[in-house]
Design an enzyme around this catalytic site. Structure first.
Site, mmCIF file in Angstrom:
data_model
loop_
_atom_site.group_PDB
_atom_site.id
_atom_site.type_symbol
_atom_site.label_atom_id
_atom_site.label_comp_id
_atom_site.label_asym_id
_atom_site.label_seq_id
_atom_site.Cartn_x
_atom_site.Cartn_y
_atom_site.Cartn_z
ATOM 1 N N GLY A 247 0.778 -1.223 0.000
ATOM 2 C CA GLY A 247 0.000 0.000 0.000
ATOM 3 C C GLY A 247 0.814 1.279 0.000
ATOM 4 O O GLY A 247 0.248 2.366 0.110
ATOM 5 N N GLU A 289 4.358 -6.560 1.489
ATOM 6 C CA GLU A 289 3.916 -6.931 0.146
ATOM 7 C C GLU A 289 3.745 -5.710 -0.759
ATOM 8 O O GLU A 289 2.616 -5.371 -1.130
ATOM 9 C CB GLU A 289 2.562 -7.649 0.225
ATOM 10 C CG GLU A 289 2.555 -8.839 1.139
ATOM 11 C CD GLU A 289 1.163 -9.423 1.334
ATOM 12 O OE1 GLU A 289 1.072 -10.646 1.374
ATOM 13 O OE2 GLU A 289 0.192 -8.646 1.433
ATOM 14 N N GLY A 291 3.410 -3.596 -4.044
ATOM 15 C CA GLY A 291 3.058 -3.853 -5.442
ATOM 16 C C GLY A 291 3.322 -2.588 -6.250
ATOM 17 O O GLY A 291 4.316 -2.465 -6.965
ATOM 18 N N ARG A 292 2.433 -1.608 -6.074
ATOM 19 C CA ARG A 292 2.515 -0.336 -6.785
ATOM 20 C C ARG A 292 3.906 0.297 -6.713
ATOM 21 O O ARG A 292 4.436 0.770 -7.720
ATOM 22 C CB ARG A 292 1.494 0.631 -6.172
ATOM 23 C CG ARG A 292 1.321 1.937 -6.924
ATOM 24 C CD ARG A 292 0.489 2.927 -6.090
ATOM 25 N NE ARG A 292 -0.785 2.368 -5.666
ATOM 26 C CZ ARG A 292 -1.906 2.395 -6.397
ATOM 27 N NH1 ARG A 292 -1.891 2.977 -7.568
ATOM 28 N NH2 ARG A 292 -3.023 1.858 -5.942
ATOM 29 N N CYS A 359 -16.006 4.677 -26.283
ATOM 30 C CA CYS A 359 -17.314 5.316 -26.370
ATOM 31 C C CYS A 359 -17.883 5.587 -24.989
ATOM 32 O O CYS A 359 -18.858 4.965 -24.556
ATOM 33 C CB CYS A 359 -18.258 4.446 -27.178
ATOM 34 S SG CYS A 359 -17.673 4.316 -28.858
ATOM 35 N N GLU A 360 -17.247 6.474 -24.271
ATOM 36 C CA GLU A 360 -17.669 6.907 -22.939
ATOM 37 C C GLU A 360 -17.150 8.320 -22.772
ATOM 38 O O GLU A 360 -15.957 8.563 -23.027
ATOM 39 C CB GLU A 360 -16.984 6.064 -21.845
ATOM 40 C CG GLU A 360 -17.399 4.628 -21.753
ATOM 41 C CD GLU A 360 -18.722 4.412 -21.017
ATOM 42 O OE1 GLU A 360 -19.038 5.235 -20.139
ATOM 43 O OE2 GLU A 360 -19.401 3.437 -21.338
ATOM 44 N N TYR A 388 -1.269 -1.370 -11.963
ATOM 45 C CA TYR A 388 -2.709 -1.362 -12.183
ATOM 46 C C TYR A 388 -3.097 -0.710 -13.509
ATOM 47 O O TYR A 388 -4.154 -0.110 -13.651
ATOM 48 C CB TYR A 388 -3.445 -0.697 -10.996
ATOM 49 C CG TYR A 388 -3.052 -1.340 -9.678
ATOM 50 C CD1 TYR A 388 -3.523 -2.602 -9.349
ATOM 51 C CD2 TYR A 388 -2.164 -0.720 -8.807
ATOM 52 C CE1 TYR A 388 -3.130 -3.223 -8.176
ATOM 53 C CE2 TYR A 388 -1.766 -1.338 -7.626
ATOM 54 C CZ TYR A 388 -2.259 -2.588 -7.316
ATOM 55 O OH TYR A 388 -1.857 -3.198 -6.161
#
Ligand SMILES: *Cc1c(COP(=O)(O)O)cnc(C)c1O
Length: 435
Positions: A247, A289, A291-292, A359-360, A388
């Site tokens: 985190g 742990e 990640g990012r 298309c958004e 991510y």
């Protein structure tokens, strides 16, 4: 902000001594481009700095941030374990020859297939989320007559200042068992301990993602340690491992001011050592742990500019050949990014909104940012999409998923091929005669 091996050479942005313009011309865009040296530097920092004289330490790469065979190879090379959250990640890690004992398996609703592969391959640890999963694990271990290490995921009830979607330890979170339900925790631990094929290793928590306040991690550590003390006195069962999750926040824009890895991990170690000494309790190992913070700044998304539009309402767009299909984070949790036109690093700037091709209306990568005055066909990078990005990409609008390359010392190595149109319809079945 430029990270790792990024340099500006004659108006051109380069990474690992290769210019993005060159990469863009050689490969299909969009493309995720990683600075391999920077990934490895981040890995080494964690391994070297997360150390204690009082207990063993382990660094697991939280592979959901970006998972592929080559990523697991890098973890294996640098001595990181890996954490996986699905059958697919587990399978990929095993295929990359990750030592099974270095794999931890997370998730709040693990599949029977996932649990079976984990137990069959004798991975290091299953991080248990709930009592239903325990029943499944008991059945599978008995059927295979194979044992497994178990950690219990706890929810220490820590509110952190990050987006609601990436808070994981408030009272309504779907993850783990609340430390406030202490009787439930004790009975689960006793049940694990009674089972011959299960070995209770310890407790885990993960309070959320993209967290900056160092005291949130200390708070989590203290809460977990005082709970370990309670477990010790209530159950007399040894808690040998404490896993504090990941985190750790990274820089995306000027709004973010992350602490260095060194300061984060040293604070954690100091706090845990102090608590253990003051309370006369012992653990064998402490686990984190990240990640990012291992892959986030090392990756960028490389796009080609296809069109511009100055709207009647005054918003001026730059359209790129990707968008929410390769980076859902801005639409999902208002994530912010910086960008640059890679062949115009010294050009005059203007205000533009970088929008994708989906298309958004919400398919906006960056709202109203300062970007070089560009031309159609120029390449644009969005920085720090290494975590991510690819792992959350989709085939929305039947857009093929981009490929991934690692750049290192003048070499561009393809690690994931771009999806082809054939890939897109590979699993489709025509109704044909059943029409
Ligand atoms: C997502 C996750 C991590 C990693 O979080 P980052 O913010 O990427 O560091 C670690 N542990 C668990 C259990 C997770 O779910």
């Amino acid at each position: 902000m430029l990270f790792g091996t990024h340099k500006i050479v004659n108006n051109q942005l380069t990474v690992g001594n290769v210019s993005y313009s060159e990469i863009g011309k050689k490969f299909k865009t969009p493309l995720y481009v990683y600075d391999q040296k920077l990934i490895e530097k981040c890995m080494k920092e964690y391994i070297e700095q997360f150390k204690s004289a009082m207990f063993k330490t382990k660094v697991l790469y939280a592979s959901k941030a970006f998972s592929c065979l080559a990523m697991y190879e890098l973890c294996n090379k640098h001595g990181l374990g890996v954490d996986v959250v699905s059958l697919g990640e587990l399978y990929t890690a095993l295929k990359a020859k990750t030592e099974p004992s270095k794999i931890y398996f997370h998730g709040n609703n693990k599949s029977i297939e996932g649990l079976t592969l984990a137990i069959e391959s004798q991975i290091g640890c299953i991080v248990l989320d709930n009592e239903y999963e325990l029943e499944n694990i008991k059945k599978i271990t008995k059927r295979l007559n194979k044992g497994i290490n178990i950690m219990l995921r706890l929810n220490p009830g820590i509110d952190v200042h990050t987006h609601d979607y990436i808070q994981t330890a408030n009272f309504t979170s779907k993850f783990g068992v609340s430390t406030y339900n202490d009787q439930k925790v004790f009975s689960l631990i006793k049940e694990i301990d009674r089972e011959k094929l299960l070995i209770f290793k310890g407790v885990h928590c993960h309070i959320g993602s993209q967290i900056f306040a160092g005291n949130s991690f200390s708070k989590a550590a203290y809460t977990m340690l005082s709970f370990i003390k309670k477990i010790n006195s209530e159950t007399k069962i040894k808690v040998s491992e404490l896993n504090l999750g990941g985190g750790f926040g990274i820089y995306y824009t000027e709004e973010d001011d992350p602490e260095s890895t060194e300061s984060i991990v040293q604070n954690l170690i100091t706090n845990v050592e102090k608590y253990l000494t003051d309370n006369e309790i012992k653990i064998d190992s402490l686990v984190i742990e990240p990640g990012r913070s291992i892959v986030g700044n090392a990756g960028v998304s490389l796009y080609k500019i296809g069109a511009k539009k100055n709207t009647f309402g005054g918003k001026n767009y730059l359209f790129v050949n990707g968008g929410m299909s390769d980076n859902i984070r801005p639409a999902l949790y208002q994530a912010k990014y910086e960008c640059a036109v890679v062949n115009k690093m010294k050009a005059e700037l203007e205000v533009r909104t970088i929008a994708g091709q989906c298309c958004e209306s919400g398919d906006v990568l960056i709202n109203n940012c300062q970007v070089a005055k560009s031309e159609i066909g120029d390449y644009l990078v969005v920085f720090s999409t290494g975590a991510y990005g690819y792992s959350m990409s989709s085939n929305y609008n039947r857009i093929t998923k981009p490929g991934v390359v690692f750049v290192d010392d003048g070499k561009v190595k393809e690690v994931i091929k771009a999806q082809s149109l054939e890939d897109l319809i590979k699993n489709d079945i025509l109704l044909g005669d059943n029409l």
